[in-house]
Design an enzyme around this catalytic site. Structure first.
Site, short mmCIF file in Angstrom:
data_model
loop_
_atom_site.label_atom_id
_atom_site.label_comp_id
_atom_site.label_asym_id
_atom_site.label_seq_id
_atom_site.Cartn_x
_atom_site.Cartn_y
_atom_site.Cartn_z
N ARG A 90 0.81 -1.22 0.00
CA ARG A 90 0.00 0.00 0.00
C ARG A 90 0.85 1.27 0.00
NH1 ARG A 90 -2.66 -3.85 2.78
NH2 ARG A 90 -1.65 -3.27 4.72
N GLU A 107 3.36 -6.44 13.45
CA GLU A 107 2.28 -6.51 14.44
C GLU A 107 1.75 -7.95 14.47
OE1 GLU A 107 -0.95 -3.88 13.54
OE2 GLU A 107 -2.00 -4.31 15.42
P1 AMP Z 1 4.02 -2.18 11.51
O1 AMP Z 1 5.31 -2.79 11.07
O2 AMP Z 1 3.42 -2.91 12.68
O3 AMP Z 1 4.14 -0.70 11.75
O4 AMP Z 1 2.98 -2.41 10.37
C1 AMP Z 1 2.92 -1.57 9.31
C2 AMP Z 1 2.51 -2.28 8.05
O5 AMP Z 1 1.50 -3.27 8.26
C3 AMP Z 1 1.93 -1.28 7.11
O6 AMP Z 1 2.46 -1.57 5.82
C4 AMP Z 1 0.44 -1.49 7.16
O7 AMP Z 1 -0.08 -1.48 5.88
C5 AMP Z 1 0.24 -2.84 7.79
N1 AMP Z 1 -0.63 -2.82 8.98
C6 AMP Z 1 -0.27 -3.14 10.25
N2 AMP Z 1 -1.30 -3.06 11.08
C7 AMP Z 1 -2.34 -2.68 10.36
C8 AMP Z 1 -3.71 -2.39 10.66
N3 AMP Z 1 -4.19 -2.50 11.90
N4 AMP Z 1 -4.51 -1.98 9.65
C9 AMP Z 1 -4.02 -1.85 8.40
N5 AMP Z 1 -2.76 -2.11 8.04
C10 AMP Z 1 -1.92 -2.53 9.01
#
Ligand code: AMP
Length: 182
Positions: A69, A106
């Site tokens: 995205r 996550e």
């Molecule tokens: P992080 O590494 O945890 O900051 O996750 C970021 C990446 O995971 C981004 O590329 C987001 O598109 C996706 N992502 C993580 N959590 C979510 C969420 N709750 N909703 C949408 N996309 C998420």
């Protein structure tokens, strides 16, 4: 065609177009679905324009977008700012020689790759993704760009999930620009 060029959008009105998908991709995760922003001509355009406004006077050589995205907002922002776009991709997708990095998500573990010759040393790079959650992805992207000689201008994203404190994982000097917070 539903072009609503004159409709004014604020971060709040764009926020109202983001859809919550409970328990995706796993139980307990509330997924912030931005496809409902993308399909809205005015909301998509303004989300890119509002980010671009923030960076129009800054010296940026490249935008590095994180798959997948981050490609959507990153490439639109690169076009708007008149700079090149560099894809940061999931493993095995880039055709030439790559540098790679592993990181925690996550929900799980993953790796990212970049072409080793994508950035000339010292060039100024803005990292773009749709959403900052725990910060692992953005932190990995920052490390990857630095590894091949880029200088980080900052991180730009449409959404920050503040309660996950992702910004604490990023380098202290990394400026974070986001339109919307939850
Ligand atoms: P992080 O590494 O945890 O900051 O996750 C970021 C990446 O995971 C981004 O590329 C987001 O598109 C996706 N992502 C993580 N959590 C979510 C969420 N709750 N909703 C949408 N996309 C998420």
């Amino acid at each position: 065609m539903t072009v609503k060029e004159n409709e004014t959008q604020t971060p709040e009105s764009i926020k109202s177009k983001i859809r919550d998908i409970p328990d995706f991709p796993r139980e307990g995760i509330v997924f912030k679905d931005i496809t409902t922003v993308l399909r809205d001509t005015s909301a998509f355009r303004h989300s890119v324009d509002l980010l671009a406004k923030h960076f129009e006077k800054q010296k940026i050589d490249y935008i590095a977008g994180i798959e997948a995205r981050g490609f959507i907002f990153g490439s639109a922002l690169a076009y708007k700012l008149g700079v090149g776009f560099i894809p940061i991709r999931k493993p095995g997708k880039l055709p030439s020689k790559t540098e790679s990095i592993s990181y925690d998500l996550e929900y799980g573990k993953d790796s990212l790759e970049i072409h080793i010759d994508a950035i000339e040393p010292g060039k100024r790079v803005l990292i773009v993704d749709d959403l900052l959650a725990t910060g692992g992805t953005a932190d990995a992207a920052i490390k990857l760009v630095k590894k091949i000689g880029g200088v980080i201008v900052g991180l730009a994203c449409v959404v920050e999930l503040e309660f996950l404190k992702g910004r604490e994982k990023l380098p202290e000097d990394c400026k974070i620009t986001r339109l919307i917070t939850f």
